[in-house]
Write a protein that holds these residues in place. Structure first.
Motif, PDB file in Angstrom:
ATOM      1  N   LEU A 168     -16.416-122.465   1.644  1.00 40.09           N
ATOM      2  CA  LEU A 168     -15.886-121.558   2.657  1.00 40.09           C
ATOM      3  C   LEU A 168     -15.576-120.214   1.999  1.00 40.09           C
ATOM      4  O   LEU A 168     -15.440-120.130   0.775  1.00 40.09           O
ATOM      5  N   PRO A 169     -15.469-119.139   2.797  1.00 41.83           N
ATOM      6  CA  PRO A 169     -15.048-117.854   2.222  1.00 41.83           C
ATOM      7  C   PRO A 169     -13.716-117.998   1.497  1.00 41.83           C
ATOM      8  O   PRO A 169     -12.806-118.678   1.980  1.00 41.83           O
ATOM      9  N   ALA A 170     -13.618-117.349   0.348  1.00 40.25           N
ATOM     10  CA  ALA A 170     -12.425-117.513  -0.486  1.00 40.25           C
ATOM     11  C   ALA A 170     -11.152-117.160   0.272  1.00 40.25           C
ATOM     12  O   ALA A 170     -10.154-117.891   0.199  1.00 40.25           O
ATOM     13  N   GLY A 171     -11.168-116.052   1.006  1.00 40.00           N
ATOM     14  CA  GLY A 171      -9.965-115.618   1.712  1.00 40.00           C
ATOM     15  C   GLY A 171      -9.498-116.630   2.739  1.00 40.00           C
ATOM     16  O   GLY A 171      -8.296-116.868   2.900  1.00 40.00           O
ATOM     17  N   ALA A 175      -5.973-118.731   2.186  1.00 35.20           N
ATOM     18  CA  ALA A 175      -4.924-118.563   3.195  1.00 35.20           C
ATOM     19  C   ALA A 175      -4.514-119.915   3.767  1.00 35.20           C
ATOM     20  O   ALA A 175      -3.328-120.186   3.983  1.00 35.20           O
ATOM     21  N   HIS A 176      -5.510-120.781   3.997  1.00 33.89           N
ATOM     22  CA  HIS A 176      -5.219-122.129   4.502  1.00 33.89           C
ATOM     23  C   HIS A 176      -4.406-122.923   3.483  1.00 33.89           C
ATOM     24  O   HIS A 176      -3.466-123.642   3.853  1.00 33.89           O
ATOM     25  N   GLU A 196       2.033-119.475  -8.018  1.00 37.66           N
ATOM     26  CA  GLU A 196       1.901-118.267  -7.195  1.00 37.66           C
ATOM     27  C   GLU A 196       1.041-117.231  -7.909  1.00 37.66           C
ATOM     28  O   GLU A 196       0.204-116.565  -7.276  1.00 37.66           O
ATOM     29  N   ALA A 197       1.215-117.092  -9.217  1.00 38.30           N
ATOM     30  CA  ALA A 197       0.428-116.125  -9.982  1.00 38.30           C
ATOM     31  C   ALA A 197      -1.056-116.475  -9.945  1.00 38.30           C
ATOM     32  O   ALA A 197      -1.911-115.591  -9.838  1.00 38.30           O
ATOM     33  N   LEU A 198      -1.374-117.778 -10.017  1.00 46.87           N
ATOM     34  CA  LEU A 198      -2.767-118.205  -9.965  1.00 46.87           C
ATOM     35  C   LEU A 198      -3.380-117.907  -8.606  1.00 46.87           C
ATOM     36  O   LEU A 198      -4.517-117.425  -8.515  1.00 46.87           O
ATOM     37  N   LEU A 199      -2.637-118.178  -7.528  1.00 42.14           N
ATOM     38  CA  LEU A 199      -3.144-117.879  -6.184  1.00 42.14           C
ATOM     39  C   LEU A 199      -3.401-116.390  -6.012  1.00 42.14           C
ATOM     40  O   LEU A 199      -4.429-115.979  -5.459  1.00 42.14           O
ATOM     41  N   ARG A 200      -2.487-115.570  -6.480  1.00 40.81           N
ATOM     42  CA  ARG A 200      -2.652-114.121  -6.367  1.00 40.81           C
ATOM     43  C   ARG A 200      -3.843-113.641  -7.195  1.00 40.81           C
ATOM     44  O   ARG A 200      -4.558-112.713  -6.797  1.00 40.81           O
ATOM     45  N   ALA A 201      -4.065-114.288  -8.341  1.00 36.29           N
ATOM     46  CA  ALA A 201      -5.216-113.927  -9.169  1.00 36.29           C
ATOM     47  C   ALA A 201      -6.519-114.297  -8.470  1.00 36.29           C
ATOM     48  O   ALA A 201      -7.480-113.515  -8.478  1.00 36.29           O
ATOM     49  N   LEU A 202      -6.579-115.483  -7.862  1.00 37.24           N
ATOM     50  CA  LEU A 202      -7.781-115.899  -7.144  1.00 37.24           C
ATOM     51  C   LEU A 202      -8.042-114.997  -5.941  1.00 37.24           C
ATOM     52  O   LEU A 202      -9.196-114.742  -5.579  1.00 37.24           O
ATOM     53  N   GLU A 203      -6.979-114.513  -5.318  1.00 38.61           N
ATOM     54  CA  GLU A 203      -7.122-113.595  -4.192  1.00 38.61           C
ATOM     55  C   GLU A 203      -7.513-112.191  -4.633  1.00 38.61           C
ATOM     56  O   GLU A 203      -7.836-111.345  -3.795  1.00 38.61           O
ATOM     57  N   GLY A 204      -7.482-111.951  -5.950  1.00 34.33           N
ATOM     58  CA  GLY A 204      -7.844-110.652  -6.477  1.00 34.33           C
ATOM     59  C   GLY A 204      -6.767-109.604  -6.307  1.00 34.33           C
ATOM     60  O   GLY A 204      -7.023-108.409  -6.462  1.00 34.33           O
ATOM     61  N   ARG A 205      -5.546-110.041  -6.044  1.00 36.59           N
ATOM     62  CA  ARG A 205      -4.453-109.094  -5.814  1.00 36.59           C
ATOM     63  C   ARG A 205      -3.803-108.615  -7.104  1.00 36.59           C
ATOM     64  O   ARG A 205      -3.180-107.558  -7.127  1.00 36.59           O
TER      65      ARG A 205
END
Length: 268
Positions: A168-171, A175-176, A196-205
């Motif tokens: 599925l699309p990463a975003g 988000a899910h 949380e840091a890992l999720l933000r990194a995967l989101e590219g934020r």
């Protein structure tokens, strides 16, 4: 009478069409559920309790530490090391577990968190985990693009995220996962800042590491300057510094190293 017949026939077709749509959607959902519980094609089984796995992990860890601590006086250019995916997976599922549990002050490795595996191919890094959930095992993995920017930060933005063999699309999936963290993140890890840091990194934020370097304890430090996945192995270029780096006032450094991903690895 003919008009009523035509209307009656139309209704039958509409009902039949609706049933077909429902059947197709139901089949699609069932296939999706099945795919979500299947291991990705690149997945390898790693037996952490196998003495050979532990032996491989120790050998890889020692080799990398030897490369980090090697005397490199007089070397201006970067040096490089590489590791194959099977060897990396041996280390991840044995030695890394001990390190993470100690660093994150975990009493024990979460039972819900099974194997963690990586694969290196075509400039892409796949990172996956086998989750042991009440409804059975579940495979969650992402294809990320490792980037070391001009400021020395390590980024891992996700190109795609998958549940088993359902991509599925990463975003969408990230988000899910945030909204349903109880289904994807073990309780022992759910509220950790590292999660949380890992999720933000995967989101590219934000970068996973703002400074990708390792202090050696002897006054030197090793900086990761470039990384590339190719041919089933992870290539890493590093530079050893004898003293802390000084902030540059001349803008981003362009010494040809950051873009080394487009070149053949030196010494290969």
């Amino acid at each position: 009478m003919p008009g009523r017949i035509r209307i009656s026939s139309l209704r039958r077709w509409l009902v039949l069409g609706a049933l077909v749509v429902v059947a197709v959607l139901t089949a699609a959902v069932m296939v999706s559920i099945s795919l979500a519980h299947q291991a990705p094609k690149w997945w390898r089984t790693v037996r952490a309790d196998d003495p050979r796995t532990v032996q491989t992990a120790v050998a890889i860890e020692n080799s990398l530490w030897n490369a980090l601590y090697k005397p490199r006086e007089g070397e201006d250019g970067p040096w490089h090391v590489w590791v194959r995916a099977p060897d990396a997976n041996a280390w991840i599922n044995t030695k890394m577990r001990e390190w993470v549990a100690s660093r994150w002050e975990l009493e024990e490795w979460p039972q819900e968190l099974g194997e963690i595996q990586v694969e290196f191919v075509n400039d892409e890094l796949a990172i996956g985990v086998r989750l042991m959930m009440p409804d059975g095992e579940r495979f969650v993995w992402a294809v990320v693009e490792p980037i070391v920017d001009d400021d020395g930060a390590l980024w891992l933005p996700a190109r795609s995220v998958s549940l088993g063999r359902l991509t599925l699309p990463a975003g969408v999936l990230l988000a899910h996962a945030r909204q349903n963290s109880e289904d994807y993140v073990p309780p022992a890890l759910r509220d950790l800042p590292e999660t949380e840091a890992l999720l933000r990194a995967l989101e590219g934020r934000e970068p996973l590491l703002t400074s990708a370097e390792q202090a050696l304890g002897d006054g030197r430090r090793v900086e990761l300057v470039a990384v590339r996945c190719v041919g089933g192995r992870l290539e890493m270029w590093c530079r050893t510094h004898a003293t802390p780096a000084l902030a540059s006032t001349d803008g981003p450094r362009d010494d040809g190293v950051r873009g080394v991903g487009s070149r053949e690895p030196p010494g290969s």
